[in-house]
Design a protein around this motif. Sequence first.
Motif, PDB file in Angstrom:
ATOM      1  N   HIS A 261       0.824  -1.212   0.000  1.00  0.00           N
ATOM      2  CA  HIS A 261       0.000   0.000   0.000  1.00  0.00           C
ATOM      3  C   HIS A 261       0.855   1.258   0.000  1.00  0.00           C
ATOM      4  O   HIS A 261       0.316   2.346   0.064  1.00  0.00           O
ATOM      5  CB  HIS A 261      -0.953  -0.017   1.189  1.00  0.00           C
ATOM      6  CG  HIS A 261      -0.279  -0.317   2.494  1.00  0.00           C
ATOM      7  ND1 HIS A 261       0.216  -1.555   2.804  1.00  0.00           N
ATOM      8  CD2 HIS A 261       0.001   0.461   3.552  1.00  0.00           C
ATOM      9  CE1 HIS A 261       0.766  -1.519   4.003  1.00  0.00           C
ATOM     10  NE2 HIS A 261       0.659  -0.312   4.480  1.00  0.00           N
ATOM     11  N   THR A 266      -1.186   0.501  -3.928  1.00  0.00           N
ATOM     12  CA  THR A 266      -2.562   0.129  -3.565  1.00  0.00           C
ATOM     13  C   THR A 266      -3.094   1.176  -2.581  1.00  0.00           C
ATOM     14  O   THR A 266      -2.335   1.725  -1.787  1.00  0.00           O
ATOM     15  CB  THR A 266      -2.627  -1.297  -2.975  1.00  0.00           C
ATOM     16  OG1 THR A 266      -2.117  -1.292  -1.648  1.00  0.00           O
ATOM     17  CG2 THR A 266      -1.842  -2.275  -3.834  1.00  0.00           C
ATOM     18  N   VAL A 323      -5.493  -7.063  -2.355  1.00  0.00           N
ATOM     19  CA  VAL A 323      -4.444  -6.036  -2.361  1.00  0.00           C
ATOM     20  C   VAL A 323      -3.256  -6.539  -3.183  1.00  0.00           C
ATOM     21  O   VAL A 323      -2.638  -5.790  -3.945  1.00  0.00           O
ATOM     22  CB  VAL A 323      -4.025  -5.668  -0.917  1.00  0.00           C
ATOM     23  CG1 VAL A 323      -2.937  -4.603  -0.931  1.00  0.00           C
ATOM     24  CG2 VAL A 323      -5.239  -5.184  -0.111  1.00  0.00           C
TER      25      VAL A 323
END
Lengths: 474, 127, 448
Positions: A261, A266, A323
């Motif tokens: 992330h 993401t 993810v």
Amino acid sequence: MSELIFEKSKHGCTGCSLTHLDVPQAEIDIPTRAGIGLPTLSEPEVVRHFTNLSRKNFALDIGFYPLGSCTMKYNPKVNEDMAALPGFAQLHPYQPDSSAQGALELLWELDRALCEITGMDRFTLQPAAGAHGELTGLFLIARYFQEKGQKRDIVLVPDSAHGTNPASAALAGCQVVVVRSDSRGGVDLEDLKAKLSDRVMALMLTNPNTLGLFDENILTIAELVHAVGGLLYYDGANLEGTCGYARPGDMGFDVVHVNLHKTFSTPHGGGGPGSGPVGVKEMLEPFLPVPVVTKKADGAFALDWERPQTIGMMRSFLGNFLVAVKAYTYILSLGGTGLRQMTADAVLNANYLLSLVKGTYELPYDRICKHEFVLSTHKFGQWGLKVTDVAKRLLDKGFHAPTIAFPLIVDGALMVEPTETESKGTLESFAKALLEIEEEARTHPELLKEAPRHTPVRRIDDVAANRSPVLRWK
Amino acid sequence: MNPTDRIYTKDHEWSKIEGNTARVGLTAYAQEHLGDIVFVDLPPVGKEVKQGELLLVVESVKAASDVYSPLSGKVVEVNEALASNPEKINQDAFGEGWVVVLEIADPGEAANLLSAADYDTLLASQH
Amino acid sequence: MRYFPLTPDDRVEMLGALGLSSTEDLFADIPAAIRIRQPFSIPALFEPEVVERLESLAAKNLNTKSTSSFLGGGIYRHYVPAAIKHLLMRAEFYTAYTPYQAEVSQGTLQAVFEYQTMICLLTGMEVANASMYDGATAVAEASLMARSITGRKRVLVAGSLHPQYRATLRTYLHLQGLELVEVPWDERGALDLSRVCAEEAACLIVQSPNFFGLVEEMSAAGQWIHAAGGIFVHAFAEAASLGLLPPSASFDADIACGEGQSLGMPPSYGGPGLGIFAAKEKYVRRMPGRLIGEALDADGQRAFTMVLATREQHIRREKATSNICSNQALCALNALIYLSLLGEEGFRQVAEQCYHKAHYLAERLQAVAGLKPTFAAPFFNEVAFTIPGSPQALNAYLLKHGILGGIALDRDYPGLANSWLVAATEMNSKEQIDALVARVAQWRGGLA
């Protein structure tokens, strides 16, 4: 006025329509509850409620979000579309491996890509976030020493480290010993030497560190830690700073986590879900959490649960799989050349932005930075102002604030990470805002003190909210 | 100037000896440094502590600070009012903002603490 | 590269402003021995090629939407109202960070406050946090919290707690020097406390409905552990059950935690889901995770902000209640929107339909010769059958006919070698159930 969904509820409405029950009703032989108290609204009312809530958020798609160590880069739209494909989103974790070959192949390929990017030998994609990855890594290291029959219980953490590092070490049952930073912002080698012993299990390091500085002594550090038999843990929060230019595996790290992330685009989702895959060198591979994706001789993929030396499971199933789908999509979109350009632009953006504000803002460690840099707002104290006031004033000027008051070793820290997905023009307008704020601080400090004025709500009374916390609607 | 009827630690706690007990609190300097106190994690009455050991934790919005016991002894009283009004420490650090009363285990330990004058000097040197 | 706004001219100009001649100069502090000069071998694809590649991978999987599935075990397929994805995909929500700057994060903050309230309503508990990673880690955190409250090191856990939650607990507790004691189940499949001792236990963790789908007698279990001064933890792996079953507070649970994927999230091959965590208010300072509280702004307007952050890692570092930082915030929002749309009636109906469908399924399966329920205790929407033959063989047979059957229990429970766990939700039509039963009967016929 921000009405809660519960306050908008009225009897006689529903926002959903379920099909009729098409089987006979069975006698209910379990204890049941009375009402729950859930709100009842029609679909348009629910949609309007949440649409209006969303309008009270600043977000990456709205503007510049330079949170240091958070890597708030653009989240490509195609990633979301790919993760929503029924062939991924509608898979059940208990379905047979033979019916999920595409998903397993994706996990395998992502593992391979992450190995190439970081210089490690094998990854687990189970950890759900960076901190979860840290815990996984420390469990792996602990198991490694247990197998070797060595009792080690100290984890070294630099004073510039993320809070998760010491917290994870404590969760792993270890004693945390802090290592000082030197005058160049790197690990103080003398202090490190003084704290190394045969009780040291690992040194946890972010490189580039939280000051955005690459530790030039990394090879010496690795040698020193390895010389006493300890291992090196890489906190991948700042992988963005060297990705494609240097790999933690080559620097001497034995275990790494990466934040899908952050580096791999993401979305943060207002706090999650993230994903914190952990990569290891070969000697730690037997201990990886189960299940592990394997590729069989015939090319088929399978989940291997029979690993006698595994540390066990870190959470249920395969981690935040969707993810991983997004990160894989991103890696394919960039490829090797794109990943290198990503880092080059991120680092160029950081240095360029730094050059525009340096001088007006104090820079405690004046070196070429990597993807982020840390300024001190110490001098604002003379005008009765704190770093929070600077941050709130930035909100008024249409920007999200950088990370503030971290790392702890810099007084009134402003930690700025622009990322590669910002234009030169954006950097220049942000720099202009920072320079304006410094001038306002000198001439009209009340503009900072009373900020923000142009946000959905004004400065919040955190003290009252913490003294008598109200944690739910009643 | 800090009150002269008590003794101090380098960690900014005061102790006021009252017979075989000591009333303990944070100094005005400490409360100012901590900012608005939002919570005091009081120890249970009866808890035994050694000099320099963790006595309790005070929290502001963005910090939690350990308070170490100025003397060895047993906690015989805690300032219950702080549970609902932790701001008393900010408002009246040397009075209503006291935190605990200790039954002193070793009166000799008081000699390790600073006089008000010494504590004033310490503060002056920190500025 | 389409994601990078810098033009070649920009780069030259910016490097020039820095007094540098090449990008490489920015990396001069990396020792030559480890400096990479060539890009990685990963090929770069154009967007249409990326889509094609991902779609082809997705196409290799059998998905639960295009087939009929009776898989449960902590992940369930429920109907997800269409409005959810439109709201979740608002960039203001999903491209925002953790709400550190409260004044520009009121959307996220109010939503989490509402989510916390929803979880309190579902469980009857007084406080709920902003989420954990999943059900397994929520349970692990609950055991650590119980240790912190009681100072005790024995954790009692039902053997009928989800096997992967137990595996996670073992991993977490191992290095903390905590002892994990499994509580067996009786012949009805229900918790059997007669063979364990509550003395010196930090907590008792009981899943209800348990992994076999059975509803436990929670009040008795709660009294039993409370009498010995331990913490009572209610775990759940199917949040839809909270629509029908009594809330955790009704049997005096101190902590309620579990998996919330059922609240409007697709199965997602197991993640991301949602770790739900709620507790009694008196324990709030021992709780892991983020908490949002109501506040006032400088103008006296209602606002929301992060509170009690001194428990968390970014402030308390090694003394934090947990190391959690990123959580499952967007999934919490997902659950909140789901519950808002379904409302009181809708959520109850989902739970009731699950119950009725699973009981219809069980009744029909019982009619197949040779199949009998493994356990006699009452169940919610999942039930184990002992079958004449290998569950793996049955599943393979069903898969051939496009049906995702049940979970073979033998890998996690060697003592339940012929046990096959099937779940039903409101998504399983009567037609699907009848088709499954017919195939099971065919398979059974083929065995004879």
